[in-house]
Motif scaffolding. Structure first.
Motif, PDB file in Angstrom:
ATOM      1  N   LEU A 251      39.958  24.021  31.219  1.00  0.00           N
ATOM      2  CA  LEU A 251      40.767  24.703  32.164  1.00  0.00           C
ATOM      3  C   LEU A 251      42.099  25.354  31.513  1.00  0.00           C
ATOM      4  O   LEU A 251      42.685  26.255  31.531  1.00  0.00           O
ATOM      5  N   ILE A 252      42.424  24.481  30.585  1.00  0.00           N
ATOM      6  CA  ILE A 252      43.620  24.753  29.638  1.00  0.00           C
ATOM      7  C   ILE A 252      43.166  25.817  28.885  1.00  0.00           C
ATOM      8  O   ILE A 252      44.154  26.801  28.256  1.00  0.00           O
ATOM      9  N   SER A 253      42.078  25.966  27.993  1.00  0.00           N
ATOM     10  CA  SER A 253      41.893  26.918  27.175  1.00  0.00           C
ATOM     11  C   SER A 253      41.777  28.119  27.992  1.00  0.00           C
ATOM     12  O   SER A 253      42.143  29.402  27.440  1.00  0.00           O
ATOM     13  N   ASN A 254      41.186  28.254  29.161  1.00  0.00           N
ATOM     14  CA  ASN A 254      41.000  29.231  30.148  1.00  0.00           C
ATOM     15  C   ASN A 254      42.452  30.079  30.562  1.00  0.00           C
ATOM     16  O   ASN A 254      42.763  31.172  30.531  1.00  0.00           O
ATOM     17  N   LEU A 255      43.287  29.016  30.454  1.00  0.00           N
ATOM     18  CA  LEU A 255      44.888  29.493  31.060  1.00  0.00           C
ATOM     19  C   LEU A 255      45.207  30.072  29.921  1.00  0.00           C
ATOM     20  O   LEU A 255      46.039  31.207  29.930  1.00  0.00           O
ATOM     21  N   LYS A 256      45.102  29.679  28.502  1.00  0.00           N
ATOM     22  CA  LYS A 256      45.725  30.543  27.233  1.00  0.00           C
ATOM     23  C   LYS A 256      45.000  31.576  27.244  1.00  0.00           C
ATOM     24  O   LYS A 256      45.726  33.020  26.816  1.00  0.00           O
ATOM     25  N   ARG A 257      43.544  32.113  27.763  1.00  0.00           N
ATOM     26  CA  ARG A 257      42.904  33.102  27.609  1.00  0.00           C
ATOM     27  C   ARG A 257      43.443  34.059  28.540  1.00  0.00           C
ATOM     28  O   ARG A 257      43.758  35.346  28.290  1.00  0.00           O
ATOM     29  N   GLY A 258      44.084  33.776  29.769  1.00  0.00           N
ATOM     30  CA  GLY A 258      44.752  34.549  30.539  1.00  0.00           C
ATOM     31  C   GLY A 258      46.156  35.026  30.132  1.00  0.00           C
ATOM     32  O   GLY A 258      46.366  36.202  30.346  1.00  0.00           O
ATOM     33  N   ALA A 277      39.860  37.716  29.780  1.00  0.00           N
ATOM     34  CA  ALA A 277      39.341  36.586  30.492  1.00  0.00           C
ATOM     35  C   ALA A 277      38.484  36.967  31.659  1.00  0.00           C
ATOM     36  O   ALA A 277      37.820  35.948  32.050  1.00  0.00           O
ATOM     37  N   SER A 278      38.596  37.853  32.247  1.00  0.00           N
ATOM     38  CA  SER A 278      37.420  38.536  33.327  1.00  0.00           C
ATOM     39  C   SER A 278      36.312  38.865  32.898  1.00  0.00           C
ATOM     40  O   SER A 278      35.352  39.054  33.524  1.00  0.00           O
ATOM     41  N   GLY A 279      35.925  39.083  31.360  1.00  0.00           N
ATOM     42  CA  GLY A 279      34.930  39.205  30.899  1.00  0.00           C
ATOM     43  C   GLY A 279      34.977  40.604  30.227  1.00  0.00           C
ATOM     44  O   GLY A 279      35.989  41.249  30.004  1.00  0.00           O
ATOM     45  N   SER A 280      33.791  41.468  29.974  1.00  0.00           N
ATOM     46  CA  SER A 280      33.969  42.830  29.449  1.00  0.00           C
ATOM     47  C   SER A 280      33.969  43.744  30.563  1.00  0.00           C
ATOM     48  O   SER A 280      32.798  43.902  30.875  1.00  0.00           O
ATOM     49  N   CYS A 281      34.984  44.387  30.558  1.00  0.00           N
ATOM     50  CA  CYS A 281      35.189  45.253  31.706  1.00  0.00           C
ATOM     51  C   CYS A 281      35.522  46.674  31.467  1.00  0.00           C
ATOM     52  O   CYS A 281      36.066  46.807  30.461  1.00  0.00           O
ATOM     53  N   GLN A 282      35.238  47.600  32.324  1.00  0.00           N
ATOM     54  CA  GLN A 282      35.610  49.023  32.323  1.00  0.00           C
ATOM     55  C   GLN A 282      37.165  49.166  32.675  1.00  0.00           C
ATOM     56  O   GLN A 282      37.450  48.677  33.738  1.00  0.00           O
ATOM     57  N   VAL A 283      38.008  49.784  31.922  1.00  0.00           N
ATOM     58  CA  VAL A 283      39.440  50.072  32.308  1.00  0.00           C
ATOM     59  C   VAL A 283      39.818  51.308  32.016  1.00  0.00           C
ATOM     60  O   VAL A 283      39.270  52.070  31.126  1.00  0.00           O
ATOM     61  N   THR A 284      40.584  51.990  32.726  1.00  0.00           N
ATOM     62  CA  THR A 284      41.102  53.277  32.568  1.00  0.00           C
ATOM     63  C   THR A 284      42.526  53.031  32.519  1.00  0.00           C
ATOM     64  O   THR A 284      43.625  52.461  33.308  1.00  0.00           O
ATOM     65  N   TYR A 285      43.256  53.904  31.590  1.00  0.00           N
ATOM     66  CA  TYR A 285      44.675  53.836  31.324  1.00  0.00           C
ATOM     67  C   TYR A 285      45.256  54.973  31.524  1.00  0.00           C
ATOM     68  O   TYR A 285      44.583  56.330  31.282  1.00  0.00           O
ATOM     69  N   THR A 286      46.184  55.123  31.938  1.00  0.00           N
ATOM     70  CA  THR A 286      47.138  56.294  32.424  1.00  0.00           C
ATOM     71  C   THR A 286      48.526  55.889  31.519  1.00  0.00           C
ATOM     72  O   THR A 286      48.962  54.989  31.858  1.00  0.00           O
ATOM     73  N   VAL A 287      49.117  57.146  31.114  1.00  0.00           N
ATOM     74  CA  VAL A 287      50.510  56.955  30.073  1.00  0.00           C
ATOM     75  C   VAL A 287      51.637  57.548  31.040  1.00  0.00           C
ATOM     76  O   VAL A 287      51.313  59.148  31.283  1.00  0.00           O
ATOM     77  N   SER A 288      52.804  57.391  30.907  1.00  0.00           N
ATOM     78  CA  SER A 288      54.041  57.909  31.621  1.00  0.00           C
ATOM     79  C   SER A 288      55.302  57.540  31.194  1.00  0.00           C
ATOM     80  O   SER A 288      55.679  56.385  31.304  1.00  0.00           O
ATOM     81  N   ASN A 289      55.866  58.271  30.172  1.00  0.00           N
ATOM     82  CA  ASN A 289      57.098  57.782  29.535  1.00  0.00           C
ATOM     83  C   ASN A 289      56.827  56.335  28.752  1.00  0.00           C
ATOM     84  O   ASN A 289      56.031  56.391  27.844  1.00  0.00           O
TER      85      ASN A 289
END
Length: 994
Positions: A251-258, A277-289
């Motif tokens: 549980l402590i190791s997972n908290l550090k992963r978070g 920490a959630s696993g291997s996931c698809q993410v989408t980035y947008t950038v503004s300023n």
């Protein structure tokens, strides 16, 4: 109205483990401090605090009724809360928020309390838009970030979003230890001054001063582990690897992963796959300023497989997750991170019993860089890590699954010690039996083989069927091994063996080991015909469900299919052929369709009926042009004559599976040459399809019915009394339940076939909850009438076929031949025939949700159904009446819970719902007059229900449990099927009373 009312309290003691949870009091103290990772739901010795109603000056709110575990109630004076029908609307929703007494959790996260401080952004003046968003850290510099975490679990069915809440804050030290020329950096991250608070289980107290957060005291061991540094391989915002102590508490190791997951970002827009920490996931980035926004698709996350679920989505869990993170980077320095995620989970059968999980992490730079550690020299990352002295090991970024040890769960060993004093309920229609069924499953899942075997052998004969059902539903290695030793198919009573086989057939998620056990018990043994038939039907169901789990390639599945096909090839008697076809219908394997088509086209009437019925159970995607071609030949009798019921079944397959306009037109044209009753039945089928907005053929039929050459009096003026209709019984936001009834009569007015169907539609699936078919043939010969032209005189017979939860049971024959009929009439006990009686595990779901914060939520759903269905057919030659009745009594107990596990707090939210119901369907025909008079009655008795919500928390040395409950009843009702039926029923029932 403006006067402030005094608080009111209702307290109960739960009285130990019982049929359902209850009580309204909280157990908050006295328990010894649990270790990190341990669970302590309730203290061994604790004080009890009442949950009070304080209107806060707004007037008396409706009182809440609480229940004890054993079902004892103490109702407040205001009992209006009890009469809320299902699906209910919580009357408390109209009450103003009770803020003064802390009676409700807020719907959103408030600012952290003053004790946590208000970190401010420390940075240089902002640069112009389009500045450098590529973060980096300088050597020999210490960066301090303020980290805050807030997590809430809430019951969505309560207006105050009642639940458990955790807040934590810490100071994060981050510094660069090494950097290679390629840009890879080794960062050291360390947690300091962690403080945590949780919201106690009570929402109000008698002095109206309770409800404020309570600080969580961590053990020295936990504090030491939290302060152990971890190391991150980091490159241009991407966490490449994570190093730490692999022996550290999970549980402590997972908290550090978070916390480390907050440093996973990219400076440019686009979609990619990241691991955190959630696993291997698809993410989408947008950038503004200076801002970077990351949206994570939590449904796409890949993580170690854990858990299980029911094969039918109607009995599963709906999960709606979302995740959004906001990064601010100025002058290549990460200034702040705000990560929020939300999960709404609920039983698919009843979304009102859902639980919402909210998690919010915030990271804020609180001071300019300070002098830090000197760089560590080394040629490679491996050399640098070796030089840190801590010798960290590489660890995975995804959170490790944590399994909570239940300290209060019932033990089979303890049950056996007090076995002689224990009472096992066997009335399947009572909800107490359904709760008991689930408790036995929980006991058996952690039991050893010798204990399960001892339980089965010591149990009295009348309770053994119940225990066998529980052992099969458990499906643990120990329980299946015990059943293998206990069940002797050459000696045990047929009823017990059939109980075992049917329970296996109804399993919501069968294993290959269960099918292996069934096949071993059937293989090479001289069995009673009823046991063998039930066994083959069960094998078909198990094979089909395993293939739905994509386990068709298992050797035991291939063996099961071969067992059915070998029995079909070697069958010399018609009943054995029919039972093998029923098994193929339960399996629904596309590769068996050619075999079914061969028997449908070339077999005798009973075989053709069984084969076409099996084909009707396949989804539309498998009803190919070849299948339709065979069905056309059967309906239009191209190669030989078929019984009218077989022709109608073929027509239904053509009409129900994306029909061609040609097929619809030809079927309608053929009705002009059919007998009046068959034509009437078929035309009623077409009209019923037009009224069904979900029917696959509705558009095609609607277009055809626009042609006056088809839609005219000549076609639709048939004078028969056969009918077909279906319609909704109840409609909720989650599903629709429908009732359908098909009645086919002979020309002389005798009932040839009736089909009663109860189905559930929801979440893109249709489940045939119950279908009971009565068939009678040869009845006209008893009245001196001749069979229809072209048909040979059928043998006198009456029988029944039943399907429950998409599993067809073996057919039941009431009588076959005139001699058998007379014997049954003379020797009849007058008791109805039991179709199915027993306990089924309908819902079985276990899901681990790793939060990005590193905390873990485990979702569990278990639903037990007690079912008692009986049927009867009474033929009175002297009164010239035929009566059929189907009586179904049942009870449903559903236990849904979410468990939060962290090194700071362990909490459980639980929703338990129970319902008892009884449905009766009666048919009465009087054929002494012309036309035949027929009365159909479908009625439902009063439906009592109860729901109990529980919040349990354990933090440090404190633990608490609080409960809320409600109960009520839905009045009984009789369904008006159609106007003509109501008139005939009134006539027949009035004459019966006279």
């Amino acid at each position: 109205m403006g006067a402030r009312s005094s608080p009111r309290c209702e307290c109960e003691d739960d009285g130990g483990l019982g049929a359902a949870p209850g009580g309204s009091c909280e157990d908050d103290g006295g328990s010894e401090r649990p270790q990190v990772g341990a669970v302590r739901m309730m203290g061994a010795r604790s004080s009890r605090r009442c949950e009070c109603d304080d209107d806060g000056g707004h007037g008396a709110a409706p009182a809440t009724v609480f229940y004890s575990v054993m079902g004892r109630e103490r109702s407040p004076k205001d009992s209006s809360f009890l009469s809320i029908p299902l699906p209910y609307q919580d009357k408390l929703a109209v009450s103003p928020p009770l803020s003064a007494s802390g009676c409700s959790f807020p719907s959103s996260f408030p600012p952290l309390p003053p004790a946590f401080g208000e970190p401010q952004l420390i940075s240089k003046p902002s640069v112009a838009a389009g500045g450098n968003l590529l973060p980096s850290f300088q050597p020999r510099s210490l960066y301090q970030y303020q980290y805050s975490l807030a997590v809430q679990l809430q019951h969505t069915s309560t207006p105050s979003l009642w639940g458990a809440r955790l807040q934590a804050e810490a100071l994060i030290h981050l510094q660069q230890l090494w950097r290679d020329p390629g840009g890879e950096e080794l960062l050291q991250l360390q947690i300091h001054d962690l403080k945590a608070q949780h919201q106690p289980g009570e929402e109000r107290s008698q002095d109206s001063t309770g409800g404020s957060p309570v600080e969580i005291a961590l053990s020295p061991e936990a504090q030491a582990e939290l302060q152990q540094p971890v190391f991150i391989s980091w490159n241009s915002g991407k966490v490449k690897a994570f190093y730490g102590n692999e022996a550290e508490n999970i549980l402590i190791s997972n908290l550090k992963r978070g916390i480390i997951s907050l440093f996973q970002l990219q400076p440019h827009a686009g979609t990619t796959v990241e691991e955190d920490a959630s696993g291997s996931c698809q993410v989408t980035y947008t950038v503004s300023n200076h801002s970077i926004t990351k949206i994570k698709d939590l449904l796409s996350c890949l993580k170690p497989k854990s858990g299980f679920t029911s094969m039918n989505k109607i009995f599963g869990v709906e999960w709606q997750p979302s995740s959004r993170s906001q990064y601010v980077v100025r002058d290549s320095l990460l200034q702040s991170v705000l990560a929020e995620e939300s999960h709404v989970v609920a039983p698919a059968l009843r979304s009102r019993s859902g639980i919402k999980i909210s998690s919010r992490q915030q990271l804020q730079l609180v001071s300019p860089a300070m002098p830090g550690l000197a760089e560590v020299s080394g040629q490679s990352l491996k050399d640098v890590l070796a030089g840190t002295g801590a010798r960290p090991q590489p660890l995975g970024m995804a959170s490790l699954p944590f399994r909570r040890v239940c300290t209060h769960c019932p033990s089979l060993r303890a049950f056996l010690k007090a076995f002689d004093r224990q009472r096992v309920r066997t009335d399947t229609s009572k909800v107490a039996t359904a709760w008991q069924f689930q408790r036995f499953i929980q006991m058996l899942r952690s039991a050893k083989k010798r204990d399960v075997l001892q339980l089965l052998r010591r149990a009295p004969e009348e309770t053994r069927p119940f225990l066998v059902e529980a052992a099969v539903a458990t499906q643990s290695v120990a329980s299946l091994a015990a059943l293998s030793d206990f069940l002797d198919f050459s000696q045990e009573p047929k009823s017990l063996l059939e109980k075992f086989l049917y329970t296996a057939a109804f399993s919501p998620r069968p294993s290959g080991e269960l099918l292996h056990l069934v096949l071993d018990k059937l293989d090479g043994k001289q069995l009673a015909p009823e046991v063998w038939e039930t066994g083959i039907v069960a094998v078909g169901s198990l094979v089909g469900k395993l293939c739905q789990q994509k386990l068709c390639g298992l050797q035991v599945v291939e063996r099961g299919v071969e067992t059915i096909l070998r029995g079909l090839r070697g069958a010399e008697e018609e009943p054995k052929v029919v039972i093998s076809l029923v098994a193929l219908g339960n399996a629904r394997l596309p590769e068996t369709i050619p075999t079914l088509l061969e028997h449908a086209e070339d077999g005798p009437t009973a075989v053709t009926t069984a084969a076409t019925s099996a084909l009707q159970r396949f989804p539309a995607a498998h009803i190919s042009s070849k299948v339709k071609q065979v069905m056309r030949r059967i309906f239009h009798q191209k190669r030989k004559s078929y019984d009218k019921t077989c022709r109608l079944a073929a027509a239904e397959i053509l009409l129900d599976n994306h029909p061609l306009p040609m097929d619809v037109i030809n079927i309608l044209l053929a009705t002009s040459e059919m007998e009046a009753e068959v034509a009437t039945f078929l035309l009623m089928k077409v009209q019923n399809s037009l009224r069904d907005h979900h029917h696959l053929a509705r558009k095609v039929m609607k277009d055809i019915m626009g042609d006056p050459r088809i839609n005219n009096y000549n076609f639709f003026s048939k004078a028969g009394i056969s009918s077909s209709f279906s319609g909704p019984l109840t409609v909720t936001q989650d599903l629709t339940s429908t009732f359908g009834l098909d009645l086919l009569f002979l020309e002389g007015g005798f009932l040839r076939k009736s089909v009663s169907d109860f189905s559930l539609l929801g979440h893109g699936q249709r489940l045939r909850a119950a279908q009971v078919t009565f068939e009678a043939q040869g009845m006209e010969s008893m009245m001196g009438e001749n069979p229809s032209e072209g048909e040979k005189e059928p043998e006198l017979m009456a029988g029944m076929a039943a399907t429950f939860f998409d599993v067809q049971l073996r057919p039941v024959v009431f009588f076959q031949g005139y001699t058998d009929l007379m014997a049954k009439v003379l020797l009849s006990s007058g008791e109805p025939t039991s179709v199915v009686r027993g306990n089924l595990l309908l819902m079985d779901h276990h899901q681990v949700i790793p939060l990005q914060s590193g905390l873990q939520v485990t979702i569990k759903l278990q639903g037990g159904l007690g079912l008692d269905v009986s049927a009867d057919m009474d033929v009175s030659i002297w009164e010239q009446e035929l009566k059929t009745s189907v009586n179904a009594r049942g009870s449903l107990a559903m236990d849904f819970q979410a468990e939060l596990d962290s090194p700071l707090l362990q909490g459980t939210l639980r929703s338990q719902t129970e319902v008892e119901t009884s449905i009766h369907f009666d048919t009465k025909l009087r054929f002494s007059s012309s036309p035949v008079l027929m009365c159909l009655q479908l009625r439902e008795e009063q439906v009592p229900y109860r729901e109990v919500l529980t919040v349990s928390q354990s933090a440090g040395s404190r633990s608490s449990t609080a409960r809320r409950g409600r109960r009520g009843a839905v009045p009984g009702r009789e369904f008006a099927l159609h106007q003509t039926n109501s008139k005939v029923c009134n006539l027949l029932l009035t004459a019966e009373k006279e």
